[in-house]
Enzyme design. Structure first.
Site, PDB file in Angstrom:
ATOM      1  N   ARG A  35       0.757  -5.771  10.337  1.00  0.00           N
ATOM      2  CA  ARG A  35      -0.561  -6.124  11.362  1.00  0.00           C
ATOM      3  C   ARG A  35      -0.067  -6.638  12.255  1.00  0.00           C
ATOM      4  NH1 ARG A  35      -5.074  -0.976  10.151  1.00  0.00           N
ATOM      5  NH2 ARG A  35      -3.642   0.992  11.281  1.00  0.00           N
ATOM      6  N   LYS A 197      -3.145  18.504   5.984  1.00  0.00           N
ATOM      7  CA  LYS A 197      -3.924  19.702   6.831  1.00  0.00           C
ATOM      8  C   LYS A 197      -3.250  19.688   8.607  1.00  0.00           C
ATOM      9  CE  LYS A 197      -7.779  18.180   3.906  1.00  0.00           C
ATOM     10  NZ  LYS A 197      -9.217  18.317   3.694  1.00  0.00           N
ATOM     11  N   GLY A 353       0.302   6.999   9.638  1.00  0.00           N
ATOM     12  CA  GLY A 353      -0.268   5.525   8.405  1.00  0.00           C
ATOM     13  C   GLY A 353       0.516   6.413   7.518  1.00  0.00           C
ATOM     14  N   GLY A 376      -4.720   7.179  13.843  1.00  0.00           N
ATOM     15  CA  GLY A 376      -5.510   7.673  16.146  1.00  0.00           C
ATOM     16  C   GLY A 376      -5.755   7.587  17.100  1.00  0.00           C
TER      17      GLY A 376
HETATM   18  P1  AMP Z   1      -1.582  13.482   7.141  1.00  0.00           P
HETATM   19  O1  AMP Z   1      -2.451  11.775   6.258  1.00  0.00           O
HETATM   20  O2  AMP Z   1      -2.781  14.330   6.916  1.00  0.00           O
HETATM   21  O3  AMP Z   1      -0.727  12.882   7.862  1.00  0.00           O
HETATM   22  O4  AMP Z   1      -1.267  13.586   5.461  1.00  0.00           O
HETATM   23  C1  AMP Z   1      -0.564  13.035   4.173  1.00  0.00           C
HETATM   24  C2  AMP Z   1       0.014  13.406   2.737  1.00  0.00           C
HETATM   25  O5  AMP Z   1       0.132  14.833   2.989  1.00  0.00           O
HETATM   26  C3  AMP Z   1       0.024  12.206   2.278  1.00  0.00           C
HETATM   27  O6  AMP Z   1      -0.893  11.631   1.614  1.00  0.00           O
HETATM   28  C4  AMP Z   1       0.919  13.157   0.983  1.00  0.00           C
HETATM   29  O7  AMP Z   1       0.388  13.442  -0.294  1.00  0.00           O
HETATM   30  C5  AMP Z   1       0.107  14.863   1.674  1.00  0.00           C
HETATM   31  N1  AMP Z   1       1.240  15.920   1.215  1.00  0.00           N
HETATM   32  C6  AMP Z   1       2.269  16.552   1.800  1.00  0.00           C
HETATM   33  N2  AMP Z   1       2.644  17.457   1.677  1.00  0.00           N
HETATM   34  C7  AMP Z   1       1.749  17.782   0.881  1.00  0.00           C
HETATM   35  C8  AMP Z   1       1.685  18.807   0.086  1.00  0.00           C
HETATM   36  N3  AMP Z   1       2.542  19.837   0.181  1.00  0.00           N
HETATM   37  N4  AMP Z   1       1.012  19.332  -0.787  1.00  0.00           N
HETATM   38  C9  AMP Z   1      -0.549  18.337  -0.886  1.00  0.00           C
HETATM   39  N5  AMP Z   1      -0.634  17.101   0.244  1.00  0.00           N
HETATM   40  C10 AMP Z   1       0.603  17.005   0.770  1.00  0.00           C
END
Ligand code: AMP
Length: 394
Positions: A35, A197, A353, A376
């Protein structure tokens, strides 16, 4: 609005809202200076034409309290190294001491002011705080895309106090690249969405369905879709209250003729770690005590076929728990595939990120068309929302 490229900053005290919200170690050393690097072109533009660059930013979430962990003095040395010149640091961002220091500076100086969020007034968008900041300078530049979706004092409220104001070079670049992907994409247009999620990404998924030809869903969020279809997902992460929504997303995609592509197989582990028993299975047939932590080889191939036939690609969110080497293959292969499509002429935009950390982990940051500095802010812009900090400049 004026263009920064043609402006002569000679002797202009120029307030630049940058995004120096960088990760720090326990002993306050910068771990990723991307950044800071991203802000350099605008700072150089100002000082090389004789301006005085006054840099303002937030760092972390100090919630109105002064702490050394959140002090912008932590970035001073890194900035000096990148600019190859001394940088002054002041331990406040408003007030008469700050003002008199700035007024004594010569053309070409760079000053970093203390964390804006040491004042609660920053985040609540307080108008008198914005005015105090504005009083420090003649010209205003906003180059902080990462906070553009927030209506804060230093990025939105402040603009009313300046006649001469610009988007910085980074901000211009972000807007140009995001527009390129979303306003007039060359087809086929593919979005790859992953991460833990669905909850944080519902709106982006729903709005992308209006625009893309292919929607690839991977990562933890895929298991909610599989469960919604009646698949057995064992202990995999899923969101109970989003099952219906997952169904709705699939239906909406079908209605609009969007090709929605879910993983077909999954790499599963008996525990959330690399020391469990590991097996690969059909994603709909995961054993009860196992959890899916990465996409399997068939899914990688399936996703690659779609990616290789795409001309515009947006990617947000990893395909698995890429932080653990055993479950990083899916994300790595998709990163390689996006890189390959890019070298074959596709336009690729990566943001958020974790996707950025992933692309860096595999040393592919120079092989995609553009990496957005906004998480975001990028998502909201791609959703078609108006970002307060951009609107405030128009
Ligand atoms: P996000 O911030 O929603 O983009 O999520 C990123 C995070 O999702 C990373 O830290 C990954 O380790 C986690 N992640 C990706 N796939 C999975 C999975 N199958 N089960 C649990 N965590 C996951």
């Amino acid at each position: 609005m004026n263009n920064i490229a043609n402006f002569d900053f000679k002797n202009k005290r120029t307030l630049i809202r940058v995004d120096f919200n960088v990760p720090l170690t326990e002993d306050n050393k910068v771990t990723d200076n991307s950044r800071i690097i991203a802000a350099i072109p605008t700072i150089k533009k100002v000082i090389s034409t004789g301006g005085i660059a006054i840099l303002i930013s937030h760092l972390g979430r100090p919630k109105g309290k002064k702490t050394s962990k959140h002090s912008l003095s932590n970035i001073q040395k890194d900035l000096e190294k990148l600019l190859l010149q001394p940088v002054a640091f002041l331990d406040d961002c408003i007030g008469s001491k700050v003002q008199s220091f700035i007024n004594k500076q010569n053309a070409g100086s760079v000053i970093v002011l203390e964390n804006l969020r040491f004042y609660n007034e920053e985040e609540i968008g307080d108008i008198s705080f914005a005015k105090k900041l504005a009083n420090l300078a003649d010209v205003y530049i906003n180059d902080a895309f990462g906070t553009a979706h927030r209506q804060h004092a230093s990025n939105s409220v402040i603009t009313q106090f300046f006649k001469t104001k610009f988007f910085g070079l980074l901000m211009q670049n972000e807007i140009f690249n995001l527009d390129k992907a979303i306003k007039n994409p060359t087809k086929p247009f593919t979005a790859i969405i992953g991460g833990a999620k669905i909850s944080g990404k519902i709106e982006i998924v729903l709005s992308l369905i209006e625009k893309v030809d292919n929607l690839i869903i991977g990562g933890g969020m895929a298991y909610t879709f599989v469960k919604a279809r009646g698949g057995a997902i064992g202990n995999s992460i899923y969101e109970k209250d989003k099952l219906e929504l997952a169904d709705r997303i699939i239906q909406k995609a079908k209605d609009r003729g969007v090709n929605i592509i879910l993983p077909t197989d999954s790499v599963n582990s008996s525990k959330f770690g690399e020391d469990g028993a590991i097996q690969t299975s059909d994603i709909e047939k995961i054993s009860p005590n196992y959890m899916g932590l990465d996409i399997g080889p068939k899914s990688i191939q399936l996703f690659k076929n779609v990616i290789q036939n795409s001309k515009t690609i947006i990617w947000n969110g990893p395909m698995g728990v890429f932080e653990m080497d055993l479950f990083s293959k899916g994300t790595e292969q998709i990163a390689l595939s996006v890189s390959k499509a890019t070298s074959n002429g596709a336009y690729s935009l990566v943001g958020g990120g974790d996707s950025v950390s992933a692309i860096k982990k595999f040393n592919l940051e120079n092989n995609v068309s553009y990496i957005s500095t906004g998480g975001g802010a990028m998502i909201e812009y791609l959703e078609g929302k108006k970002l307060p900090a951009i609107e405030a400049m128009l």
